[in-house]
Every structure is written in structure tokens, then in C-alpha cells.
Scaffold this motif. Structure first.
Motif, short mmCIF file in Angstrom:
data_model
loop_
_atom_site.label_atom_id
_atom_site.label_comp_id
_atom_site.label_asym_id
_atom_site.label_seq_id
_atom_site.Cartn_x
_atom_site.Cartn_y
_atom_site.Cartn_z
N THR A 79 0.83 -1.21 0.00
CA THR A 79 0.00 0.00 0.00
C THR A 79 0.86 1.26 0.00
OG1 THR A 79 -0.16 -0.13 2.43
CG2 THR A 79 -1.94 -1.12 1.14
N ALA A 259 -7.62 11.80 -1.91
CA ALA A 259 -8.48 11.01 -1.03
C ALA A 259 -9.25 11.88 -0.05
CB ALA A 259 -7.64 9.99 -0.27
N THR A 350 -17.24 9.56 4.43
CA THR A 350 -17.42 8.22 3.87
C THR A 350 -16.67 7.19 4.70
OG1 THR A 350 -15.49 8.28 2.40
CG2 THR A 350 -17.55 9.25 1.57
N LYS A 351 -17.18 5.96 4.63
CA LYS A 351 -16.54 4.87 5.36
C LYS A 351 -15.13 4.61 4.84
CE LYS A 351 -17.24 0.03 6.71
NZ LYS A 351 -18.15 -1.15 6.61
N ARG A 352 -14.97 4.74 3.53
CA ARG A 352 -13.65 4.51 2.93
C ARG A 352 -12.63 5.51 3.47
NH1 ARG A 352 -12.42 4.19 -3.58
NH2 ARG A 352 -10.18 3.70 -3.42
N GLN A 353 -13.02 6.77 3.60
CA GLN A 353 -12.12 7.78 4.15
C GLN A 353 -11.77 7.47 5.61
OE1 GLN A 353 -14.72 11.14 2.98
NE2 GLN A 353 -12.86 12.13 2.22
N ARG A 354 -12.77 7.03 6.36
CA ARG A 354 -12.52 6.73 7.77
C ARG A 354 -11.59 5.53 7.94
NH1 ARG A 354 -18.06 8.16 7.84
NH2 ARG A 354 -18.73 5.95 7.82
N LEU A 355 -11.76 4.52 7.11
CA LEU A 355 -10.86 3.38 7.17
C LEU A 355 -9.44 3.78 6.78
CD1 LEU A 355 -13.09 0.55 5.60
CD2 LEU A 355 -12.36 0.75 7.98
N PHE A 356 -9.34 4.61 5.76
CA PHE A 356 -8.03 5.10 5.32
C PHE A 356 -7.37 5.91 6.43
CE2 PHE A 356 -5.70 8.45 2.72
CZ PHE A 356 -4.63 7.62 2.43
#
Length: 501
Positions: A79, A259, A350-356
Motif C-alpha cells: 500500500t 483522497a 465516507t466509510k472509505r475515508q474513515r478506514l483510510f
């Protein structure tokens, strides 16, 4: 038998089967559903147990640790290198990372904040360079401690040389740190955009004009400019530190901006004053105030534009000693942990931003965990007979590491070409040989950061500066895509810590 009676016909017997099945008279097994041998051909507990390795408890713990470390390092590596090479996806994407070559007319006013503590060796030249900006509307506010007469004398002398540009603010707070100094100066700032610089920075005279144009072109609320360490040939670890900055500001921060989650750099960052007033400035208790304000602004939807043009980057030096770098990296890591615990990232839409965000901010934990498990894995490899499968899995991080080294070697070559630095064969040797020691060093700093955080120890450990990067500004070559990386590289960098100040 009666001889007069007629013979009786006996019916012929039917042919018997060749194999006569023997009925199974054994009792049917009492098998409950989903337990034991299944009627549909499932695997029994006994059969499943026979498929697992016959390891002792200690072997299970050791081998599992090795596998987890290998997988974790591989994930981090893949990553991170993907982000590291984000800018080199194509020639067009690389060109978009820089400032415009023909800036637009000035539209903003700037206040430049320069905090300094025991920086008498470098502060005077920094202020003189800042005063050379070609922008028509800017001011410089320097913040010094009330107990630092040496730096104050240098700052007062610079203010006397540039009386219409430089203003001095004295910080009487105890204990002192950078965010407290910034918040104090913010109260007297008049510019529509607030910029932050460090006491040792070499700043290009055209920088403010280019940043002003970037605000106009993008409509951004924040512009993050490039910062570059320069003294790559001082020590084996300074070379790696320089490359960290190169890939972080040249590529990775652009990925973060796309992002819409970005831990900002500690200097050459410009924020609209309205956003800083809304956020009450910087968090005075955070050891990574730059990361914290970036996360807080990202969570509220602020737009961030990043620009890295080699000819106008802010030049800095690596820490003077390995101990100083160790303390600096500890502070950054602990600051990330503070930001993770504060939880502003949970407000990202967004969930994706929070996971990132969780992944980026938790990186010190991941580094600390792998740092503790690496010695265990090495000991098992040396002193234990490791199964073939486990040994193969432990080699997984090697693939992205090799690709990373190729990318770093290409980046080192381009760095030398852009900044007029002669890169010798010994520098490439140091790059390769320093890979593993530097990763162990980063892991140790992460372990110390976790330890300090758990103890509640939040003291500010200052990085000393000596001006080792001071040179005249040479004009670097135009931005180019370094050979082979954009088209052939797709794995990851093991170095994961962000470059901030």
C-alpha cells in the motif's frame, strides 16, 4: 415311490447372483447434525485435526507470529509504495503536481509565521530569505521565547534590517511548544492566508506568488507546498531521510489530497485565516500539530491543493545526529497516536475515508507491533527448524522490498539530477545496505512513541539545526518522469512514516 405314478416335475432353481450382498447388521452411528462425520462427505474433527501441523504450543505461537509479521509487512509495503509512486502514473499526472509556470496576478495577502527556539545559528538567514519574496502583500511574524535571548537578538536585528516586513512576538508561556507559538502569533496576523515556516528554511523568492496563483486556480482552502531535505550525503541515514521527504512531498501527499484526507506538513503550508479562526488555530497539546489540523480541516470538508516544483521547494536539513532523528520520529509517531485517539477523523463523510484515516494514524501501532515481533521471528529462523511453508511466507515482504529499492534508486538518481547533487556509487550501496537497519530504527521509534503515549508523557523534544543545507538556489531541470518507475513499478515501500515538521 409308486412305480405306477407319473413323474413329478421339479421347477428349476433361479440362478443365484455371483456376489450376494451381506446385510450390514451393525448399529447406525448416532451422529448429530453439524457434528462429527457428515452424511454429505464433510470432514470430521479427527480428519481435520490430522490436516493441521503437529506443532507444540510454543511452535504455534512462534510460527504464527512469523506469518503475521510477514503478512503485515507485505500489506504495509504494497500500500505504501502504491502511494509513494502515485505521482508517476503518467507524465501528465507528474506535471500536474507542480505549480503553474505562469502564475496569475496576486489576489491574497499573506502572514508568514516563523517560530524559533534556540535557533540563533540559522534564524537570521531564514528571515532575510523570506524578506526577498516578490509578492506585493505579505508580512512576517517571528515568535521567540522570553527565555531565549540569543534567538531574540538575531530576530531583532533582522527586524531592524526589514522594518516594514518583520514583526517580533515574545512567547511567555510555560512549557513552550510550536503550536502555542503559532496560536499566539495568529492573534496579530492580518493576512487572508497564514503560512508557516521553520527557523532553518531556505525559501525561494517566487514561492508566495506561485502559492497565491494556486489558491486562485484551484479554489482551495489550504495549499501545501514542497519541502525537501538536501544533505543526502552526510550519513547513511540522512540519505534515507532525504528520500522519504522526496517521495512524501512529491507524490504521496498528492494521493492524500485526492483522497480528501491529508496530514499536513509542518511548514510551507498555507491556510486561509477564516479556517484557522474557525478551528481556534492549532492544538496546543498535540505533538503533531500539523497532522492534527490537517485531519480536522479534512473532516470538515476543506479543500487541499498540493504542489511540488523542484525549483521552488523549501530546503531543509536532516537532523544532525541519529539520536535527534530518533526523538523527532518518536514525536511524529506519538502525535499520530494522539490524533487517532482524539477522533476527529470519525467525522469524515465516507466509510472509505474513515478506514483510510484509521490505517494512516494507526501506523505507529503497526510499526511498534512488527518491531517487537521481528526479533522473535529472526530468533526462530536462526535457532528453530522452521517448516518450509512458514519459511516461504516470511519471504513475502522481500518482493515489494526489492521493487522499493529499485524505485528509491531511481528517485535518488532523479534527486541528484534535479538539485545538481552528484550521486556516487557509494550512495547507492549505502541505500541498499541501510534498508533493513533503517526499518528497525523506525520500528524502535514507534515502540518508544507507544511507550510514551501509554505513560502519558507528552513533553516536546526539539530538533536541533545547524544549517547544513544552506546553498544558493540552483535552477533544477524541468520535471521529468524518472525512468522506468511509472510504467514498471507497482509494489510498496517499507518506510511508512510521514515527513512533517
Amino acid at each position: 415311490m409308486n412305480p405306477n405314478s407319473e413323474p413329478v416335475e421339479v421347477p428349476a432353481a433361479e440362478p443365484a447372483p455371483l456376489l450376494t450382498p451381506v446385510p450390514d447388521t451393525s448399529p447406525a452411528p448416532d451422529i448429530a447434525p453439524n457434528r462429527g462425520a457428515a452424511a454429505d462427505g464433510g470432514v470430521s474433527d479427527t480428519q481435520l485435526h490430522s490436516l493441521l501441523p503437529d506443532w507444540s504450543v510454543g511452535q504455534w505461537i512462534g510460527y504464527t507470529s512469523m506469518i503475521l509479521v510477514a503478512i503485515l509487512l507485505t500489506v504495509i509495503a504494497v500500500t505504501t509504495l502504491w502511494w509513494m509512486l502515485h505521482a508517476w502514473r503518467s507524465r501528465d499526472s507528474l506535471q500536474r503536481t507542480g505549480f503553474s509556470r505562469t502564475p496569475r496576478p496576486a489576489a491574497e495577502s499573506f502572514t508568514l509565521l516563523v517560530p524559533g527556539r534556540h535557533e540563533e545559528e540559522v534564524m537570521g538567514q531564514t528571515l532575510d530569505k523570506l524578506a526577498e519574496q516578490d509578492h506585493p502583500d505579505f508580512e512576517i511574524i517571528v515568535i521567540v521565547g522570553h527565555d531565549d535571548p540569543g534567538t531574540e537578538a538575531v530576530v531583532r536585528a533582522a527586524a531592524a534590517r526589514h522594518p516594514h516586513l518583520i514583526k517580533v512576538v515574545v512567547d511567555s508561556s510555560v512549557p513552550k511548544n510550536k503550536p502555542k507559538a503559532l496560536n499566539l502569533a495568529l492573534k496579530s496576523a492580518r493576512g487572508s492566508v497564514i503560512g508557516v515556516f521553520d527557523a532553518e528554511d531556505d525559501v525561494h523568492p517566487r514561492l508566495l506568488s506561485l502559492v497565491d496563483s494556486r489558491f486562485t486556480e484551484t479554489g482551495a482552502d489550504v495549499v501545501q507546498g514542497g519541502v525537501q531535505l538536501m544533505n543526502f550525503d552526510t550519513t547513511w541515514w540522512s540519505l534515507r531521510n532525504v528520500l522519504e521527504y522526496y517521495f512524501w512531498f512529491r507524490s504521496r501527499l498528492h494521493f492524500h489530497a485526492n483522497a480528501k484526507f491529508i496530514p499536513l506538513g509542518g511548514n510551507t503550508v498555507f491556510i486561509r485565516r477564516t479556517w484557522l479562526e474557525w478551528s481556534d488555530g492549532w492544538d496546543a497539546e498535540c505533538l503533531a500539530e500539523d497532522c492534527e489540523v490537517g485531519v480536522r480541516l479534512s473532516s470538515q470538508g476543506a479543500t487541499v491543493a498540493v504542489a511540488y516544483s523542484p525549483e521552488v521547494v523549501t530546503r531543509e536539513e536532516t537532523p544532525g545526529t541519529l539520536t535527534s532523528l530518533f526523538k523527532q520520529r518518536t514525536r511524529w509517531n506519538q502525535g499520530f497516536l494522539q490524533v487517532l485517539g482524539k477522533g476527529e477523523w470519525r467525522k469524515l463523510p465516507t466509510k472509505r475515508q474513515r478506514l483510510f484515516a484509521r490505517y494512516i494514524l494507526a501506523m505507529p501501532f503497526l510499526q511498534a507491533a512488527t518491531g517487537l515481533l521481528i526479533p522473535v521471528s529472526i530468533a526462530l529462523v536462526i535457532f528453530a527448524k522452521v517448516p518450509v511453508v512458514v519459511a516461504l511466507i516470511t519471504f513475502l515482504p522481500l518482493a515489494p522490498t526489492i521493487v522499493t529499492l529499485a524505485a528509491e534508486a531511481a528517485g535518488l538518481s532523479e534527486f541528484g539530477r534535479l538539485y545538481g547533487k552528484k550521486v556516487r556509487l557509494r550512495d547507492y550501496v549505502r541505500l541498499v545496505l541501510g534498508t533493513f537497519p533503517y526499518q528497525v530504527f523506525l520500528a524502535a521509534a514507534a515502540v518508544r512513541a507507544v511507550y510514551r503515549q501509554l505513560k502519558g508523557e507528552n513533553s516536546w523534544e526539539k530538533t536541533e539545526h545547524s544549517g547544513a543545507h544552506r546553498t544558493t538556489f540552483d535552477t533544477p531541470e524541468p520535471q521529468q518522469e524518472f525512468a522506468g518507475v511509472a510504467t514498471s513499478t507497482s509494489a510498496a515501500q517499507l518506510s511508512t512514516s510521514g515527513a512533517s515538521s
